[in-house]
Design an enzyme around this catalytic site. Structure first.
Site, PDB file in Angstrom:
ATOM      1  N   ARG A   1       3.577  -0.348  -7.935  1.00 30.79           N
ATOM      2  CA  ARG A   1       4.437  -1.519  -7.751  1.00 30.79           C
ATOM      3  C   ARG A   1       4.479  -1.936  -6.282  1.00 30.79           C
ATOM      4  O   ARG A   1       4.566  -1.089  -5.388  1.00 30.79           O
ATOM      5  CB  ARG A   1       5.855  -1.247  -8.270  1.00 30.79           C
ATOM      6  CG  ARG A   1       5.836  -1.037  -9.753  1.00 30.79           C
ATOM      7  CD  ARG A   1       7.185  -1.106 -10.442  1.00 30.79           C
ATOM      8  NE  ARG A   1       7.002  -0.616 -11.793  1.00 30.79           N
ATOM      9  CZ  ARG A   1       6.473  -1.343 -12.799  1.00 30.79           C
ATOM     10  NH1 ARG A   1       6.170  -2.605 -12.612  1.00 30.79           N
ATOM     11  NH2 ARG A   1       6.271  -0.804 -13.988  1.00 30.79           N
ATOM     12  N   ASP A   2       4.392  -3.271  -6.078  1.00 32.26           N
ATOM     13  CA  ASP A   2       4.493  -3.802  -4.720  1.00 32.26           C
ATOM     14  C   ASP A   2       5.886  -3.498  -4.179  1.00 32.26           C
ATOM     15  O   ASP A   2       6.891  -3.628  -4.862  1.00 32.26           O
ATOM     16  CB  ASP A   2       4.237  -5.316  -4.730  1.00 32.26           C
ATOM     17  CG  ASP A   2       3.920  -5.842  -3.340  1.00 32.26           C
ATOM     18  OD1 ASP A   2       2.770  -6.260  -3.105  1.00 32.26           O
ATOM     19  OD2 ASP A   2       4.828  -5.825  -2.464  1.00 32.26           O
TER      20      ASP A   2
ATOM     21  N   HIS B   1      -7.259  -5.301  -3.216  1.00 33.88           N
ATOM     22  CA  HIS B   1      -6.213  -5.109  -4.225  1.00 33.88           C
ATOM     23  C   HIS B   1      -5.951  -6.431  -4.916  1.00 33.88           C
ATOM     24  O   HIS B   1      -5.934  -7.484  -4.284  1.00 33.88           O
ATOM     25  CB  HIS B   1      -4.916  -4.585  -3.592  1.00 33.88           C
ATOM     26  CG  HIS B   1      -4.432  -5.406  -2.428  1.00 33.88           C
ATOM     27  ND1 HIS B   1      -4.999  -5.324  -1.169  1.00 33.88           N
ATOM     28  CD2 HIS B   1      -3.467  -6.342  -2.342  1.00 33.88           C
ATOM     29  CE1 HIS B   1      -4.400  -6.169  -0.363  1.00 33.88           C
ATOM     30  NE2 HIS B   1      -3.457  -6.811  -1.042  1.00 33.88           N
TER      31      HIS B   1
HETATM   32  P1  AMP Z   1      -1.764  -8.719   0.877  1.00 30.17           P
HETATM   33  O1  AMP Z   1      -0.783  -9.416   1.804  1.00 30.17           O
HETATM   34  O2  AMP Z   1      -2.379  -9.602  -0.160  1.00 30.17           O
HETATM   35  O3  AMP Z   1      -2.774  -7.923   1.683  1.00 30.17           O
HETATM   36  O4  AMP Z   1      -0.899  -7.696   0.035  1.00 30.17           O
HETATM   37  C1  AMP Z   1      -0.430  -6.488   0.550  1.00 30.17           C
HETATM   38  C2  AMP Z   1       0.764  -6.125  -0.267  1.00 30.17           C
HETATM   39  O5  AMP Z   1       1.030  -4.753  -0.069  1.00 30.17           O
HETATM   40  C3  AMP Z   1       2.059  -6.878   0.102  1.00 30.17           C
HETATM   41  O6  AMP Z   1       2.516  -7.625  -1.032  1.00 30.17           O
HETATM   42  C4  AMP Z   1       3.032  -5.752   0.483  1.00 30.17           C
HETATM   43  O7  AMP Z   1       4.345  -5.999   0.034  1.00 30.17           O
HETATM   44  C5  AMP Z   1       2.414  -4.554  -0.200  1.00 30.17           C
HETATM   45  N1  AMP Z   1       2.713  -3.263   0.405  1.00 30.17           N
HETATM   46  C6  AMP Z   1       2.623  -2.925   1.712  1.00 30.17           C
HETATM   47  N2  AMP Z   1       2.950  -1.631   1.878  1.00 30.17           N
HETATM   48  C7  AMP Z   1       3.223  -1.136   0.638  1.00 30.17           C
HETATM   49  C8  AMP Z   1       3.629   0.136   0.133  1.00 30.17           C
HETATM   50  N3  AMP Z   1       3.804   1.198   0.948  1.00 30.17           N
HETATM   51  N4  AMP Z   1       3.836   0.275  -1.191  1.00 30.17           N
HETATM   52  C9  AMP Z   1       3.670  -0.779  -2.034  1.00 30.17           C
HETATM   53  N5  AMP Z   1       3.290  -2.005  -1.613  1.00 30.17           N
HETATM   54  C10 AMP Z   1       3.073  -2.186  -0.304  1.00 30.17           C
END
Ligand code: AMP
Length: 114
Positions: free
Chosen positions: A31-32, A100
């Site tokens: 989960r994000d 991702h």
């Molecule tokens: P992006 O901006 O498309 O590279 O997506 C990266 C995503 O990773 C963002 O939506 C963040 O909220 C999420 N994210 C960053 N660190 C973590 C974490 N430790 N656990 C879960 N999600 C994360």
């Protein structure tokens, strides 16, 4: 295959706690941490590649499996309907450079390109 400075590699290695949803031999989904919808799950290949274009070139079978995992999550959580987003490059919002897909669903999302 993994990058010690990469936060998603650290999650995959179990070094950072996460809310894991699916684990396969090649894919994890968790989960994000900052969800944008009732379902917001990140589907991530274990292999460290920067973005979807690198994944498609290096391991198209893993990309196909990633999409299958996304569908399974949507089947479980949001009637099989989902948006699958791959931010590709910092100008469009990519902040983690380990490929991702964002599986987003569970609400009436409509459509906004920006
Ligand atoms: P992006 O901006 O498309 O590279 O997506 C990266 C995503 O990773 C963002 O939506 C963040 O909220 C999420 N994210 C960053 N660190 C973590 C974490 N430790 N656990 C879960 N999600 C994360």
């Amino acid at each position: 295959m993994s990058d010690t400075d990469c936060i998603f590699c650290q999650i995959i290695a179990g070094e950072i706690p996460t809310d894991m949803v699916v684990e396969t031999e090649t894919i994890v989904a968790f989960r994000d941490i900052a969800p944008h919808a009732p379902t917001h799950v990140l589907v991530v290949p274990r292999q460290h590649l920067a973005d979807i274009t690198d994944l498609a070139a290096a391991a198209p079978d893993v990309l196909a499996e990633l999409i299958d995992v996304a569908q399974r999550i949507a089947d479980d959580e949001c009637d099989g309907q989902f948006r699958l987003i791959f931010n590709t490059g910092p100008r469009v919002g990519q902040s983690v450079f380990h490929v991702h897909g964002h599986v987003i669903g569970g609400a009436d999302l409509g459509w906004s390109p920006a």
